[in-house]
Scaffold this active site. Structure first.
Site, mmCIF file in Angstrom:
data_model
loop_
_atom_site.group_PDB
_atom_site.id
_atom_site.type_symbol
_atom_site.label_atom_id
_atom_site.label_comp_id
_atom_site.label_asym_id
_atom_site.label_seq_id
_atom_site.Cartn_x
_atom_site.Cartn_y
_atom_site.Cartn_z
ATOM 1 N N HIS A 212 -7.342 -5.967 2.598
ATOM 2 C CA HIS A 212 -5.676 -5.380 3.131
ATOM 3 C C HIS A 212 -5.203 -6.393 3.860
ATOM 4 C CE1 HIS A 212 -6.522 -1.435 2.649
ATOM 5 N NE2 HIS A 212 -7.935 -1.550 2.672
ATOM 6 N N GLN B 49 -14.715 2.147 1.818
ATOM 7 C CA GLN B 49 -14.130 1.657 0.601
ATOM 8 C C GLN B 49 -13.577 3.213 -0.542
ATOM 9 O OE1 GLN B 49 -16.022 -0.435 -1.906
ATOM 10 N NE2 GLN B 49 -14.492 -1.561 -3.226
ATOM 11 N N HIS C 155 -10.215 -5.714 -3.004
ATOM 12 C CA HIS C 155 -9.139 -5.767 -2.274
ATOM 13 C C HIS C 155 -9.268 -6.065 -1.022
ATOM 14 C CE1 HIS C 155 -9.946 -1.238 -2.591
ATOM 15 N NE2 HIS C 155 -9.365 -0.813 -0.673
ATOM 16 N N ASP D 206 1.204 -0.940 -0.562
ATOM 17 C CA ASP D 206 0.369 -0.536 -0.019
ATOM 18 C C ASP D 206 0.553 0.945 0.208
ATOM 19 O OD1 ASP D 206 -3.315 0.040 1.084
ATOM 20 O OD2 ASP D 206 -1.597 2.285 1.244
ATOM 21 N N ASN E 38 -13.438 -3.677 2.819
ATOM 22 C CA ASN E 38 -13.771 -2.515 3.134
ATOM 23 C C ASN E 38 -15.205 -2.468 1.958
ATOM 24 O OD1 ASN E 38 -12.897 -1.284 5.369
ATOM 25 N ND2 ASN E 38 -11.432 -0.253 3.875
HETATM 26 P P1 AMP Z 1 -9.828 1.284 0.835
HETATM 27 O O1 AMP Z 1 -10.037 2.769 1.767
HETATM 28 O O2 AMP Z 1 -10.763 -0.131 1.734
HETATM 29 O O3 AMP Z 1 -10.778 1.271 -1.004
HETATM 30 O O4 AMP Z 1 -8.076 1.451 0.726
HETATM 31 C C1 AMP Z 1 -7.438 1.557 -0.763
HETATM 32 C C2 AMP Z 1 -6.141 1.628 -0.288
HETATM 33 O O5 AMP Z 1 -5.169 1.574 -1.681
HETATM 34 C C3 AMP Z 1 -5.541 2.805 0.459
HETATM 35 O O6 AMP Z 1 -5.128 1.723 1.479
HETATM 36 C C4 AMP Z 1 -4.742 3.533 -0.101
HETATM 37 O O7 AMP Z 1 -4.020 4.006 0.113
HETATM 38 C C5 AMP Z 1 -4.109 2.834 -0.890
HETATM 39 N N1 AMP Z 1 -3.536 2.819 -2.482
HETATM 40 C C6 AMP Z 1 -4.573 3.848 -3.333
HETATM 41 N N2 AMP Z 1 -3.641 4.144 -4.571
HETATM 42 C C7 AMP Z 1 -2.970 3.262 -4.362
HETATM 43 C C8 AMP Z 1 -1.874 3.002 -5.065
HETATM 44 N N3 AMP Z 1 -1.228 3.753 -6.769
HETATM 45 N N4 AMP Z 1 -0.561 1.904 -5.004
HETATM 46 C C9 AMP Z 1 -1.149 1.592 -4.010
HETATM 47 N N5 AMP Z 1 -1.446 1.546 -2.592
HETATM 48 C C10 AMP Z 1 -2.687 3.072 -3.504
#
Ligand code: AMP
Ligand code: ZN
Length: 136
Positions: A103, A95, A101, A32, A88
């Site tokens: 985590h 989300q 995805h 992440d 999420n």
């Molecule tokens: P969610 O809030 O469950 O949708 O999580 C999205 C996650 O994606 C967050 O923890 C962000 O930090 C991560 N994220 C967003 N863009 C990127 C990216 N380009 N590369 C890696 N992680 C990302």
């Protein structure tokens, strides 16, 4: 199916570089960009599914096997003290990227993170009511 406008489709399929920990035909596991803790990673299916509701059963089952393998490996390599899996669905649940995805979050004593919820008291009647709604 893949979505050209989806950043996780593009990362999962290698069009955008990422810190990849693991890759196979179906999944990519990346670090992440804004980690909750050291080693915070995401399992991304290469196919586009918006969330858990849309995930095919076969993918859902394989994602958990992969999560288990990654958690065991990361625990050994990072010497973390605990591990959270978080997933999420929907804005109300936090989300922000609408490509399924999972985590993988290594936890360390005193890591300063508070991932969790505030327990709320419930009554026997409320529990009975919601049980009936869900199973009805
Ligand atoms: P969610 O809030 O469950 O949708 O999580 C999205 C996650 O994606 C967050 O923890 C962000 O930090 C991560 N994220 C967003 N863009 C990127 C990216 N380009 N590369 C890696 N992680 C990302
Ligand atoms: Zn996508």
């Amino acid at each position: 199916m893949r979505d050209e406008n989806c950043i996780f489709c593009r990362i999962a399929n290698g069009e955008i570089p990422s810190k990849t920990l693991y890759e196979d035909e179906e999944f990519r596991v990346i670090l992440d960009l804004q980690p909750a803790t050291r080693g915070h990673a995401l399992i991304l299916p290469k196919e586009h599914h918006r969330n858990l509701y849309d995930l095919p059963d076969e993918t859902a089952s394989r994602v958990m096997v992969l999560a288990k393998r990654m958690a065991v490996r990361m625990k050994d390599k990072l010497n973390c003290h605990g591990f959270n899996l978080i997933q999420n669905n929907g804005e109300a649940a936090g989300q922000t990227v609408f490509h399924f995805h999972l985590h993988l979050i290594p936890r360390y004593e005193n890591d300063g993170q508070t991932l969790g919820w505030k327990p709320v008291e419930s009554t026997e009647g409320e529990l009975e009511e919601v049980k009936d709604i869900i199973i009805g």
